[in-house]
Motif scaffolding. Structure first.
Motif, PDB file in Angstrom:
ATOM      1  N   GLY A  56      44.398  40.691 -32.094  1.00 35.86           N
ATOM      2  CA  GLY A  56      44.259  39.924 -33.561  1.00 35.86           C
ATOM      3  C   GLY A  56      43.211  40.134 -34.410  1.00 35.86           C
ATOM      4  O   GLY A  56      43.711  40.091 -35.874  1.00 35.86           O
ATOM      5  N   GLU A  57      42.272  40.933 -34.103  1.00 36.05           N
ATOM      6  CA  GLU A  57      41.677  41.022 -35.310  1.00 36.05           C
ATOM      7  C   GLU A  57      41.462  41.884 -36.207  1.00 36.05           C
ATOM      8  O   GLU A  57      42.779  42.882 -35.415  1.00 36.05           O
ATOM      9  CB  GLU A  57      39.992  41.110 -34.321  1.00 36.05           C
ATOM     10  CG  GLU A  57      38.398  41.899 -35.099  1.00 36.05           C
ATOM     11  CD  GLU A  57      37.139  42.062 -34.530  1.00 36.05           C
ATOM     12  OE1 GLU A  57      36.307  42.996 -34.404  1.00 36.05           O
ATOM     13  OE2 GLU A  57      37.443  41.229 -32.906  1.00 36.05           O
ATOM     14  N   ARG A  58      41.648  42.000 -37.359  1.00 39.44           N
ATOM     15  CA  ARG A  58      42.091  43.083 -38.357  1.00 39.44           C
ATOM     16  C   ARG A  58      40.966  44.482 -38.765  1.00 39.44           C
ATOM     17  O   ARG A  58      40.113  44.197 -38.457  1.00 39.44           O
ATOM     18  CB  ARG A  58      41.841  42.232 -39.464  1.00 39.44           C
ATOM     19  CG  ARG A  58      42.329  43.191 -41.303  1.00 39.44           C
ATOM     20  CD  ARG A  58      42.932  43.191 -40.961  1.00 39.44           C
ATOM     21  NE  ARG A  58      43.878  43.601 -41.919  1.00 39.44           N
ATOM     22  CZ  ARG A  58      44.229  43.092 -43.485  1.00 39.44           C
ATOM     23  NH1 ARG A  58      43.730  42.040 -43.875  1.00 39.44           N
ATOM     24  NH2 ARG A  58      44.805  44.679 -44.105  1.00 39.44           N
ATOM     25  N   ILE A  59      41.459  45.107 -38.173  1.00 36.17           N
ATOM     26  CA  ILE A  59      40.805  46.872 -38.725  1.00 36.17           C
ATOM     27  C   ILE A  59      41.561  47.695 -39.866  1.00 36.17           C
ATOM     28  O   ILE A  59      42.521  47.189 -40.439  1.00 36.17           O
ATOM     29  CB  ILE A  59      42.174  47.592 -37.454  1.00 36.17           C
ATOM     30  CG1 ILE A  59      41.649  47.328 -35.878  1.00 36.17           C
ATOM     31  CG2 ILE A  59      41.082  49.019 -38.096  1.00 36.17           C
ATOM     32  CD1 ILE A  59      42.003  48.128 -35.251  1.00 36.17           C
ATOM     33  N   ARG A  60      40.142  47.228 -40.313  1.00 37.19           N
ATOM     34  CA  ARG A  60      41.061  47.565 -42.205  1.00 37.19           C
ATOM     35  C   ARG A  60      40.163  49.784 -42.180  1.00 37.19           C
ATOM     36  O   ARG A  60      39.348  49.919 -41.919  1.00 37.19           O
ATOM     37  CB  ARG A  60      39.728  46.667 -43.176  1.00 37.19           C
ATOM     38  CG  ARG A  60      39.254  45.647 -43.152  1.00 37.19           C
ATOM     39  CD  ARG A  60      38.964  44.796 -43.906  1.00 37.19           C
ATOM     40  NE  ARG A  60      39.370  43.464 -43.631  1.00 37.19           N
ATOM     41  CZ  ARG A  60      39.713  42.914 -44.861  1.00 37.19           C
ATOM     42  NH1 ARG A  60      41.002  43.163 -45.245  1.00 37.19           N
ATOM     43  NH2 ARG A  60      40.293  41.772 -44.305  1.00 37.19           N
ATOM     44  N   ALA A  99      54.426  47.283 -42.185  1.00 33.64           N
ATOM     45  CA  ALA A  99      53.487  48.086 -43.312  1.00 33.64           C
ATOM     46  C   ALA A  99      53.767  46.851 -44.151  1.00 33.64           C
ATOM     47  O   ALA A  99      53.695  45.756 -44.443  1.00 33.64           O
ATOM     48  CB  ALA A  99      55.766  48.031 -42.974  1.00 33.64           C
ATOM     49  N   ASN A 100      52.723  48.005 -45.480  1.00 28.64           N
ATOM     50  CA  ASN A 100      52.054  47.528 -46.752  1.00 28.64           C
ATOM     51  C   ASN A 100      51.531  46.318 -46.180  1.00 28.64           C
ATOM     52  O   ASN A 100      51.389  45.499 -47.166  1.00 28.64           O
ATOM     53  CB  ASN A 100      53.266  46.851 -47.148  1.00 28.64           C
ATOM     54  CG  ASN A 100      54.266  48.036 -48.007  1.00 28.64           C
ATOM     55  OD1 ASN A 100      54.018  49.811 -48.377  1.00 28.64           O
ATOM     56  ND2 ASN A 100      55.746  47.979 -47.663  1.00 28.64           N
ATOM     57  N   SER A 101      50.501  45.882 -45.255  1.00 28.15           N
ATOM     58  CA  SER A 101      50.228  44.864 -45.169  1.00 28.15           C
ATOM     59  C   SER A 101      49.462  45.292 -44.225  1.00 28.15           C
ATOM     60  O   SER A 101      47.566  45.149 -44.584  1.00 28.15           O
ATOM     61  CB  SER A 101      50.626  44.126 -43.637  1.00 28.15           C
ATOM     62  OG  SER A 101      50.405  42.644 -43.829  1.00 28.15           O
ATOM     63  N   GLY A 102      48.756  45.673 -43.215  1.00 29.33           N
ATOM     64  CA  GLY A 102      47.271  46.165 -42.193  1.00 29.33           C
ATOM     65  C   GLY A 102      47.977  46.644 -40.444  1.00 29.33           C
ATOM     66  O   GLY A 102      48.986  47.067 -40.632  1.00 29.33           O
ATOM     67  N   ALA A 103      46.415  46.522 -40.360  1.00 29.52           N
ATOM     68  CA  ALA A 103      46.304  46.965 -38.858  1.00 29.52           C
ATOM     69  C   ALA A 103      45.754  46.077 -38.582  1.00 29.52           C
ATOM     70  O   ALA A 103      44.536  45.438 -38.723  1.00 29.52           O
ATOM     71  CB  ALA A 103      46.186  48.748 -38.500  1.00 29.52           C
TER      72      ALA A 103
END
Length: 219
Positions: free
Chosen positions: A31-35, A67-71
């Motif tokens: 669940g951690e965001r990858i920027r 899509a259009n949000s991130g990883a």
């Protein structure tokens, strides 16, 4: 391939390898965001190899792309994790049976060394690395196939939850885990595929049943 394309290909592999190690090693959590911009800055790369690295990790089951949000680091609900384990209980014995005839005495000796190491060392990190290496090595005699790729992906997606399980059962239940590893080595040495399948099913099932007792792991 141009020089720039070669550089981007090398960069994407480097980024993917680093992220894979961080996710499997527990440094990046489900669940951690990858920027992407942070990765580009960290590795001194453009967005192109970063995007390619994330696509590779998505195929590995380690990253979820929106899509259009991130990883994000992939995460499982309890129901999804239990389903993954139920699938593993059914398909991994098949891969083990396929692999066993092609495992050499050298391979068996290496498996024995890994089983002994896990029993001697109480470190969770060492156990996680060696346990993964051990089981994938038992499948290494099977030719490359959709099944082997699928099973490796299941191992990737459940890695965090196996780590949580390992932390839960350090004692006294970890002794049963070590015993099962030794039993698997013995079955492979004797080329008894029926026994090996039974031990492996029991081995995977015990983890699933333990995880079901701890829904807090998935919160």
């Amino acid at each position: 391939m141009t020089i720039d394309e070669t550089r981007e290909n090398v960069a994407s592999h480097r980024i993917a390898d680093s992220l894979r190690s961080s996710i499997l090693g527990g440094e990046l959590l489900p669940g951690e965001r990858i920027r992407q911009e942070d990765l580009a800055d960290r590795f001194g790369a453009s967005r192109i190899p970063v995007r390619e690295a994330l696509r590779v990790l998505q195929a590995d089951g380690l990253v979820t792309l929106v899509a259009n949000s991130g990883a994000w680091v992939s995460r499982l609900t309890m129901a999804e994790c239990i389903e993954a384990y139920q699938i593993r209980e059914r398909v991994e014995p098949l891969l083990l049976r396929t692999s066993m005839p092609n495992l050499t005495e050298t391979d068996v000796a290496a498996l024995q060394t890994m089983a002994d190491l896990m029993e001697r060392d109480d470190s969770v990190d060492l156990f996680m690395r060696t346990d993964r290496e051990f089981h994938l090595a038992t499948y290494a005699g099977a030719p490359p196939s959709m099944l082997s790729t699928f099973i490796r992906r299941l191992w990737n997606t459940t890695q965090h939850y196996r780590r949580a399980y390992s932390q839960l059962v350090r004692a006294p239940s970890i002794g049963v885990t070590h015993m099962e590893h030794h039993l698997l080595v013995d079955c492979i040495r004797r080329q008894d595929a029926d026994d090996a399948e039974r031990v492996l099913v029991m081995h995977i099932q015990r983890t699933r049943l333990e995880l079901q007792k701890h829904p807090e792991i998935f919160e």
